[in-house]
Design an enzyme around this catalytic site. Structure first.
Site, PDB file in Angstrom:
ATOM      1  N   HIS A 233       0.828  -1.211   0.000  1.00  0.00           N
ATOM      2  CA  HIS A 233       0.000   0.000   0.000  1.00  0.00           C
ATOM      3  C   HIS A 233       0.863   1.262   0.000  1.00  0.00           C
ATOM      4  CE1 HIS A 233       0.922   0.916   4.217  1.00  0.00           C
ATOM      5  NE2 HIS A 233       0.807  -0.377   4.452  1.00  0.00           N
TER       6      HIS A 233
ATOM      7  N   ARG B 180      -6.091   0.851   3.939  1.00  0.00           N
ATOM      8  CA  ARG B 180      -4.937   1.436   3.240  1.00  0.00           C
ATOM      9  C   ARG B 180      -4.515   0.552   2.065  1.00  0.00           C
ATOM     10  NH1 ARG B 180      -3.278  -0.490   8.277  1.00  0.00           N
ATOM     11  NH2 ARG B 180      -1.323  -1.686   8.416  1.00  0.00           N
TER      12      ARG B 180
ATOM     13  N   GLU C 235      -1.536  -6.841   7.509  1.00  0.00           N
ATOM     14  CA  GLU C 235      -0.202  -6.578   8.045  1.00  0.00           C
ATOM     15  C   GLU C 235       0.029  -7.453   9.273  1.00  0.00           C
ATOM     16  OE1 GLU C 235       2.819  -6.090   8.118  1.00  0.00           O
ATOM     17  OE2 GLU C 235       3.044  -3.931   7.778  1.00  0.00           O
TER      18      GLU C 235
ATOM     19  N   HIS D 189       0.654  -5.553   2.492  1.00  0.00           N
ATOM     20  CA  HIS D 189       1.395  -4.784   3.490  1.00  0.00           C
ATOM     21  C   HIS D 189       2.849  -5.222   3.550  1.00  0.00           C
ATOM     22  CE1 HIS D 189      -2.525  -3.348   5.038  1.00  0.00           C
ATOM     23  NE2 HIS D 189      -2.921  -4.533   4.583  1.00  0.00           N
TER      24      HIS D 189
END
Length: 248
Positions: A8, A59, A86, A181
């Protein structure tokens, strides 16, 4: 076969040098620009896709949306899974990395951020940040949701999902884009390249830069390439490596 991985764009917490993990923060204005530029770069290099995968965190979702919009591919099917989230940073989430380094020492912060099998301090069960209490995960099996993770823990959820779903799509001839991520992508990098625990600790994934893997028909690694200005990419990698440093 080609596989494209996209971390991202910069988030508002990346911008503030905060531990983010599963905290669902938005892209910064710079991050939005990075995401759009990633889509433009993919289009200019002739890439197209049949299916996209991303996490439950906006995100990554918004990065994918911006990129697909630049490619005129917003109609592509998108599969969302928490398995691509993440790494969960537990009780560190929301803390400033530099301030945490000042308090606990850079070596300890580096262990929390970059060690293979050491988890950060875990969230308390009653903490509102506990994903078992959050709406995004209301349909998920609660016992599987972490209160904090090491990179090893992250790999343990990312890789089986990749093997069961993403690799099968690719072997069926589908062109795949994954927007995820830093650590979920590192999990895939280690798996695809067969890196050791020590080697993966030194891998830094820049925000908003498409990473293209060339794989054989069995899904084995042949080569990889970051798309874009190579000097700028190296500078981004160095910036990621410096996070958590007092000098950063």
């Amino acid at each position: 076969m080609k596989l494209v991985l996209l971390r991202h764009g910069e988030s508002v917490w990346n911008e503030q040098n905060l531990f983010t993990g599963w905290t669902d923060v938005e892209l910064s204005l710079k991050g939005q620009t990075e995401a759009k530029e990633a889509g433009r770069t993919l289009k200019e290099n002739g890439f197209d896709f049949d299916v996209c995968y991303t996490s439950y965190l906006k995100r990554a979702i918004h990065t994918l949306n911006f990129a697909l919009d630049m490619m005129d591919r917003t109609w592509l099917p998108v599969i969302k899974t928490w398995k691509l989230n993440e790494r969960h940073y537990g009780a560190l989430q929301g803390l400033n990395k530099e301030e945490t380094a000042n308090k606990y020492g850079e070596d300890q912060v580096k262990i929390w951020r970059r060690s293979y099998d050491v988890a950060p301090p875990l969230l308390d069960e009653a903490d509102e940040r506990n994903p078992r209490l959050q709406e995004q995960y209301r349909q998920e099996e609660k016992d599987l949701l972490p209160l904090g993770e090491s990179l090893e823990d992250t790999i343990a959820r990312v890789v089986p999902y990749y093997e069961e779903y993403i690799a099968k799509d690719m072997k069926a001839g589908k062109r795949v884009l994954i927007a995820a991520h830093g650590n979920s992508i590192r999990a895939l990098v280690q798996y695809l390249e067969g890196l050791s625990k020590e080697e993966i600790m030194n891998v830094n994934i820049p925000t908003g830069i498409p990473l293209v893997y060339e794989l054989d028909e069995q899904g084995r690694f042949i080569s990889k390439e970051y798309l874009g200005d190579q000097k700028a990419i190296q500078e981004k990698m160095q910036a990621v490596a410096k996070q958590g440093s007092k000098q950063n």
